[in-house]
Write an enzyme that holds these catalytic residues in place. Structure first.
Site, PDB file in Angstrom:
ATOM      1  N   LYS A 166       0.738   2.689   5.770  1.00  0.00           N
ATOM      2  CA  LYS A 166      -0.318   1.752   6.149  1.00  0.00           C
ATOM      3  C   LYS A 166       0.178   0.310   6.176  1.00  0.00           C
ATOM      4  O   LYS A 166      -0.124  -0.452   7.095  1.00  0.00           O
ATOM      5  CB  LYS A 166      -1.497   1.874   5.174  1.00  0.00           C
ATOM      6  CG  LYS A 166      -2.357   3.106   5.368  1.00  0.00           C
ATOM      7  CD  LYS A 166      -3.574   3.064   4.456  1.00  0.00           C
ATOM      8  CE  LYS A 166      -4.490   4.255   4.703  1.00  0.00           C
ATOM      9  NZ  LYS A 166      -5.693   4.222   3.851  1.00  0.00           N
ATOM     10  N   ASP A 172       0.870  -1.178   0.000  1.00  0.00           N
ATOM     11  CA  ASP A 172       0.000   0.000   0.000  1.00  0.00           C
ATOM     12  C   ASP A 172       0.904   1.224   0.000  1.00  0.00           C
ATOM     13  O   ASP A 172       1.821   1.322   0.813  1.00  0.00           O
ATOM     14  CB  ASP A 172      -0.902   0.002   1.236  1.00  0.00           C
ATOM     15  CG  ASP A 172      -2.076   0.965   1.097  1.00  0.00           C
ATOM     16  OD1 ASP A 172      -1.872   2.060   0.518  1.00  0.00           O
ATOM     17  OD2 ASP A 172      -3.173   0.642   1.566  1.00  0.00           O
ATOM     18  N   CYS A 191     -21.222  21.503 -22.260  1.00  0.00           N
ATOM     19  CA  CYS A 191     -21.277  22.960 -22.391  1.00  0.00           C
ATOM     20  C   CYS A 191     -21.339  23.629 -21.015  1.00  0.00           C
ATOM     21  O   CYS A 191     -20.816  24.724 -20.816  1.00  0.00           O
ATOM     22  CB  CYS A 191     -22.463  23.384 -23.250  1.00  0.00           C
ATOM     23  SG  CYS A 191     -24.077  23.146 -22.479  1.00  0.00           S
ATOM     24  N   ASP A 218      -9.259   1.104  -4.451  1.00  0.00           N
ATOM     25  CA  ASP A 218     -10.233   2.205  -4.488  1.00  0.00           C
ATOM     26  C   ASP A 218     -10.465   2.737  -5.899  1.00  0.00           C
ATOM     27  O   ASP A 218     -11.032   3.808  -6.059  1.00  0.00           O
ATOM     28  CB  ASP A 218      -9.778   3.346  -3.575  1.00  0.00           C
ATOM     29  CG  ASP A 218      -8.438   3.947  -4.002  1.00  0.00           C
ATOM     30  OD1 ASP A 218      -7.855   3.460  -4.983  1.00  0.00           O
ATOM     31  OD2 ASP A 218      -7.985   4.902  -3.343  1.00  0.00           O
ATOM     32  N   ASN A 219     -10.029   2.004  -6.932  1.00  0.00           N
ATOM     33  CA  ASN A 219     -10.285   2.470  -8.295  1.00  0.00           C
ATOM     34  C   ASN A 219     -10.361   1.288  -9.257  1.00  0.00           C
ATOM     35  O   ASN A 219      -9.758   0.237  -9.032  1.00  0.00           O
ATOM     36  CB  ASN A 219      -9.213   3.471  -8.744  1.00  0.00           C
ATOM     37  CG  ASN A 219      -7.849   2.844  -8.886  1.00  0.00           C
ATOM     38  OD1 ASN A 219      -7.506   2.328  -9.943  1.00  0.00           O
ATOM     39  ND2 ASN A 219      -7.050   2.863  -7.816  1.00  0.00           N
ATOM     40  N   ARG A 230     -12.226   3.176  11.331  1.00  0.00           N
ATOM     41  CA  ARG A 230     -12.679   1.961  10.659  1.00  0.00           C
ATOM     42  C   ARG A 230     -11.557   0.975  10.339  1.00  0.00           C
ATOM     43  O   ARG A 230     -11.843  -0.169   9.989  1.00  0.00           O
ATOM     44  CB  ARG A 230     -13.416   2.332   9.373  1.00  0.00           C
ATOM     45  CG  ARG A 230     -12.534   2.980   8.329  1.00  0.00           C
ATOM     46  CD  ARG A 230     -13.321   3.462   7.116  1.00  0.00           C
ATOM     47  NE  ARG A 230     -12.443   3.966   6.066  1.00  0.00           N
ATOM     48  CZ  ARG A 230     -11.903   5.168   6.062  1.00  0.00           C
ATOM     49  NH1 ARG A 230     -12.146   6.004   7.062  1.00  0.00           N
ATOM     50  NH2 ARG A 230     -11.108   5.552   5.078  1.00  0.00           N
TER      51      ARG A 230
END
Length: 542
Positions: free
Chosen positions: A33, A9, A137, A81-82, A20
């Site tokens: 982390k 990470d 636009c 996360d993606n 959490r």
């Protein structure tokens, strides 16, 4: 006893993680982390064998996460996360036939997915959900809420990846670059040419000053010239006629906010922050060492003032049209014949500029130029890289253009990074469910009792719990497909029959020159084409 967990990470622990992510405590804020989680786990179980890394798993780190690494794994467990990162690890699990435990949370919602080699769909086989976007636009010319400004700023950030990539293509392969500029159309082609014209004019002896000028040019283009052009086409008293009813009304009404042109003044903190963040990103792109960059915004201000930046005189644009219709139509109320004549003149002038730049690039001596630029990948969690600072500064400058409420850095980070606050209950639930699926894999149930595995979709806000078995792997079927070139139907026959995305064809040819006859050799394209039909039932490769 011989088991091992490799966790990686790149992120650092933030205060918001403490509610959490239960391995972290207040004293851990700011620490990595991965290493912190590994130490906390080993305090609970000293025999736990874990290797903690701070590396991104992607194509650039395949020297560390190579084939040998993936082959040694029993399974892969995602907590990403993606979508891009999920697709990458899924491809690796496909290639190496490894089970994948995939899960995610979004506020009160969470989901889990078990992906088993040869038995279930892969992550990439799933359908992507379309998200409702902001009309172009609105985003480009008529924002009216802070979110529009932040999304616009996030899009502006992309140039720090795309423009260096364009320059590197030119430096590495001129023919490929020329093909790229020749296939581009309209305004895109013109922008490529003007970008390269600017980059080849960079003064390598005073690079940071160039960063300041590049930032200033962008400020003027996007927040001064762009706004003046818009006001020129649509003055404050502009009227518009409804095509159906014929009713005449004010153009600048409702969501459309009449813009204002900002003053460029380095004594204004907002302007200074914009210039500083942008210049630091250009410094990264131009490979300027950190010791050659200003170490504070005060030091930067002195350098910027020394550049004596002055906003150039604005000239009315020729042939410019602005889309005012959310459905893609445009109508600026002008004379069509006159507009078309101006359009043609403007196009001819731009084409001449493009040709001049292209000819210059063909004869340029590359050794006199910057040899490489660095491409920037957006990273929202590093507070020292100026990514969120840039987006915040650009978004708020845009907001001041349109008299929209400005946004905090935290708000910009959440929206630009597409962050939805996580909840401890959601995280705990999905972790528990994933643990159950992990135990099933550990027991080898994928070989004897596949229907014991379950995916989950849960929304705690409405007490919705859905559990269902994973979809079976999609098998290729014989089908007829229309070929628009040949104007006829073609029969597509899969080989091997009923293959899935897990299947692959391995082409191994013995190396006759080696003493060990089991050793295979690397093949040329010609050898591959010749060997393929011998191995796979006479199927030829064109």
């Amino acid at each position: 006893p011989n088991g091992k967990v490799t966790c990686t990470d790149m992120d650092r622990i933030e205060i918001s993680n403490l509610s959490r992510q239960f391995l972290f405590r207040a004293q851990h804020v700011g620490q990595p982390k991965s290493t912190t989680a590994a130490k906390a786990s080993q305090e609970m179980n000293p025999s736990f064998n874990v290797e903690a890394l701070e590396m991104k798993v992607w194509s650039e780190t395949e020297d560390r996460f190579d084939d040998a690494f993936w082959d040694t794994l029993d399974l892969c467990w995602n907590a990403l996360d993606n979508v891009h990162a999920r697709k990458y690890t899924d491809n690796k699990c496909l290639l190496h036939s490894k089970p994948l435990l995939e899960s995610g949370t979004q506020g009160t919602k969470c989901n889990s997915e078990v992906i088993i080699p040869y038995k279930t769909k892969s992550y990439n086989d799933g359908e992507e959900q379309e998200t409702e976007g902001i009309p172009m636009c609105t985003l480009q010319n008529f924002p009216y809420i802070p979110e529009h400004c932040i999304e616009w700023a996030r899009a502006a950030f992309n140039k720090f990846e795309s423009l260096p990539k364009l320059y590197n293509t030119f430096m590495e392969d001129t023919d490929k670059f020329m093909e790229q500029i020749n296939t581009a159309q309209g305004e895109e082609r013109y922008e490529i040419a003007k970008t390269m014209e600017r980059f080849i004019a960079v003064d390598a002896k005073n690079l940071y000053a160039e960063c300041i000028r590049l930032s200033f040019d962008e400020f003027v283009l996007q927040h001064v010239t762009r706004i003046k052009n818009l006001i020129h086409l649509f003055p404050e008293d502009e009227k518009i006629k409804d095509k159906e009813s014929g009713k005449v009304s004010d153009f600048w009404t409702g969501h459309k906010k009449f813009p204002q042109v900002p003053k460029f003044d380095l004594n204004e903190q907002a302007v200074l922050e914009y210039m500083y963040a942008s210049s630091q990103l250009w410094a990264f792109a131009l490979c300027i060492p950190k010791e050659s960059q200003p170490q504070s915004i005060e030091a930067f201000k002195k350098l910027a003032e020394a550049c004596k930046l002055t906003v150039p005189e604005w000239k009315p644009p020729v042939g410019l049209k602005i889309d005012v219709d959310e459905n893609g139509g445009d109508d600026d109320g002008g004379d069509d014949d006159a507009d078309n004549k101006e359009d043609e003149e403007a196009k001819e002038a731009k084409e001449k500029e493009i040709e001049a730049v292209v000819e210059k690039l063909k004869t340029l001596k590359k050794e006199q130029l910057l040899q490489k630029m660095q491409e920037t990948d957006f990273e929202k969690d590093d507070d020292t890289n100026f990514h969120i600072d840039f987006i915040t500064a650009v978004a708020n400058t845009r907001a001041r253009n349109y008299r929209i409420r400005e946004s905090s850095r935290h708000q910009c980070k959440i929206i630009a990074g597409k962050i939805i606050p996580a909840l401890a209950t959601t995280t705990a639930m999905i972790c528990g469910l994933m643990e159950l699926e992990f135990y099933k894999l550990k027991l080898g149930l994928e070989y004897v009792q596949q229907d014991s595995f379950y995916n989950a979709n849960i929304n705690l806000a409405v007490a919705q719990f859905q559990f269902f078995q994973p979809d079976a792997a999609i098998r290729a079927q014989e089908e007829e497909v229309y070929d628009p070139v040949m104007c006829m139907n073609e029969k597509h026959v899969p080989f091997p029959p009923n293959w899935t995305s897990w299947d692959s064809l391995v082409v191994d040819v013995a190396d006759d020159s080696a003493a060990d006859k089991r050793k295979t050799k690397s093949l040329t394209i010609g050898e591959f084409v010749k060997a393929f039909p011998k191995l796979f039932g006479g199927i030829t490769v064109d």
